[in-house]
Design a protein around this motif. Sequence first.
Motif, PDB file in Angstrom:
ATOM      1  N   ASP A 301      55.742  39.334  35.295  1.00 21.82           N
ATOM      2  CA  ASP A 301      55.978  38.001  35.864  1.00 21.82           C
ATOM      3  C   ASP A 301      56.262  38.128  37.356  1.00 21.82           C
ATOM      4  O   ASP A 301      57.300  37.687  37.845  1.00 21.82           O
ATOM      5  N   GLU A 302      55.320  38.718  38.081  1.00 25.28           N
ATOM      6  CA  GLU A 302      55.507  38.945  39.515  1.00 25.28           C
ATOM      7  C   GLU A 302      55.458  37.628  40.291  1.00 25.28           C
ATOM      8  O   GLU A 302      54.497  36.858  40.164  1.00 25.28           O
ATOM      9  N   PRO A 303      56.445  37.363  41.152  1.00 24.53           N
ATOM     10  CA  PRO A 303      56.357  36.207  42.046  1.00 24.53           C
ATOM     11  C   PRO A 303      55.121  36.249  42.944  1.00 24.53           C
ATOM     12  O   PRO A 303      54.639  35.207  43.403  1.00 24.53           O
ATOM     13  N   LEU A 304      54.591  37.452  43.189  1.00 21.43           N
ATOM     14  CA  LEU A 304      53.414  37.600  44.030  1.00 21.43           C
ATOM     15  C   LEU A 304      52.264  36.703  43.572  1.00 21.43           C
ATOM     16  O   LEU A 304      51.479  36.219  44.402  1.00 21.43           O
ATOM     17  N   LEU A 305      52.149  36.470  42.277  1.00 23.71           N
ATOM     18  CA  LEU A 305      51.050  35.647  41.769  1.00 23.71           C
ATOM     19  C   LEU A 305      51.090  34.235  42.323  1.00 23.71           C
ATOM     20  O   LEU A 305      50.069  33.536  42.346  1.00 23.71           O
ATOM     21  N   TRP A 306      52.268  33.804  42.777  1.00 23.45           N
ATOM     22  CA  TRP A 306      52.437  32.479  43.360  1.00 23.45           C
ATOM     23  C   TRP A 306      52.531  32.543  44.875  1.00 23.45           C
ATOM     24  O   TRP A 306      52.878  31.550  45.525  1.00 23.45           O
ATOM     25  N   GLN A 307      52.196  33.705  45.444  1.00 27.21           N
ATOM     26  CA  GLN A 307      52.265  33.879  46.897  1.00 27.21           C
ATOM     27  C   GLN A 307      50.919  34.259  47.495  1.00 27.21           C
ATOM     28  O   GLN A 307      50.852  34.719  48.632  1.00 27.21           O
ATOM     29  N   VAL A 308      49.846  34.079  46.727  1.00 26.29           N
ATOM     30  CA  VAL A 308      48.504  34.377  47.219  1.00 26.29           C
ATOM     31  C   VAL A 308      47.617  33.150  47.057  1.00 26.29           C
ATOM     32  O   VAL A 308      47.855  32.292  46.197  1.00 26.29           O
ATOM     33  N   SER A 309      46.596  33.093  47.886  1.00 29.44           N
ATOM     34  CA  SER A 309      45.726  31.911  47.904  1.00 29.44           C
ATOM     35  C   SER A 309      44.822  31.812  46.685  1.00 29.44           C
ATOM     36  O   SER A 309      44.369  30.725  46.333  1.00 29.44           O
ATOM     37  N   ASP A 310      44.552  32.933  46.035  1.00 29.34           N
ATOM     38  CA  ASP A 310      43.648  32.946  44.885  1.00 29.34           C
ATOM     39  C   ASP A 310      44.243  33.846  43.815  1.00 29.34           C
ATOM     40  O   ASP A 310      44.191  35.076  43.920  1.00 29.34           O
TER      41      ASP A 310
END
Length: 440
Positions: A301-310
């Motif tokens: 559940d990485e926050p990174l997934l919600w910090q990238v454009s795609d």
Amino acid sequence: MTFSDTPIDAAAAERLNEHGLRLGLVDTSDAVAFTAWLQADARGFYGPQTARREIDEQLTGTAYRRTTGVWDDTTPDASTPVATVSSWPTPLTVPGVGTVSSWAISSVTVAPTHRRRGIARALLESELRTAASLRIPLAVLTVSESTIYGRYGFAPAAMAAELTIDTRRARFTGPEASGRLHFVSLERLREQGREVMDRARLRAPGEIQLDDHLWDRLVGTAGDPKKESPQRRVVRYDDADGIAQGFVVYRVTEGEPDFTQHTVVVEYLLAATDEAYAALWRYLLEMDLVSTVSAPLRSVDEPLLWQVSDVRAVRRVPTDHLWARILDVPAALSARSYGAPGRIALDVSDPLGLAAGRFLLEIDAHGVAEVTPLAGNADLPADAAGLALTVNELAALYLGGTSAHTLLRAGRLTEFTSGAADAVAASFRSATAPWLSTWF
């Protein structure tokens, strides 16, 4: 007497003795005997003969652990064990930013020449009974083979994911950081990074406290010097007050045949604050001449997934990682916090008899639990959400990584009262997905 010289489990020793095998502790102050055990451990994982430098590091760094072997005195090399296991107590982070003492089990090997003699069973049951005798509430391990440990009451408690990121598509869209990034040496990270690690590990259920040897191997200042250490780089993030809040250890592999298509391999990234997390990931995604970032052993559940454009630029491959085994139900359940108040009755079965029984879990409005064993075959309280489950399912639920709904639908739980799985799911959930960021 310390944990490391707790006597060998008599039942396991007798069982192996019937097969002409000897179970015993290694005197880790005896360099010759300990070296033979270390070489057997490396052989068990199909590694080469361990180099002298690595042996010396392990002789010093792991000597405090409880080191156990099985010997066959009829072999030509009778001084080298045919099976190994190593263990030690370590704090495990649980939901609620707290910790519980756990029994870390590592180096479980059996020589191919001695399969199917009950050695693994004897070793693992011995470890579990030893930990229980030391009043340690649960055991944990990371596994190279996932088909073995369920029969001993273990279950996956924290998953991990391998991330592969196409940086040509994954433009960073997260928050701006107010601090600074710095290159630092591996040696400086070794000296100063532990404090960051000790703060960061409390952010995720499933993390353990690393001993000095594990820490040195993680940052690359210990281990085989031929294995990629010269390629490792370290970037540290300091906040606006100059306090170190996170770091990343990575290496770059050259793109072939196009020099603009390098791959960054994230060896380790840990952050004690959300700002440090965002700053470090932005750094990785925006490196020049890089087309791919590969990051094994990340949270599911990485926050990174919600910090990238795609989001489709991030490919995730999940797998099991940390396995847990409950040994003392009241001690384990009362050590963590819960997401919702409740009154839950659990009927726990355990083939080894270590955690079997009926228990009443009463959780107050602050998420604090009191656990009461119910005598004998006493009926479960009628006003409690009642579930029957094995010790395996209890371990899967423990850190909040698996929902009781999922286990109920899989046929792994039995409800005594309608809606009991709903109550357990609400209470046991963790706001942060459980995660262990390394191997041990």
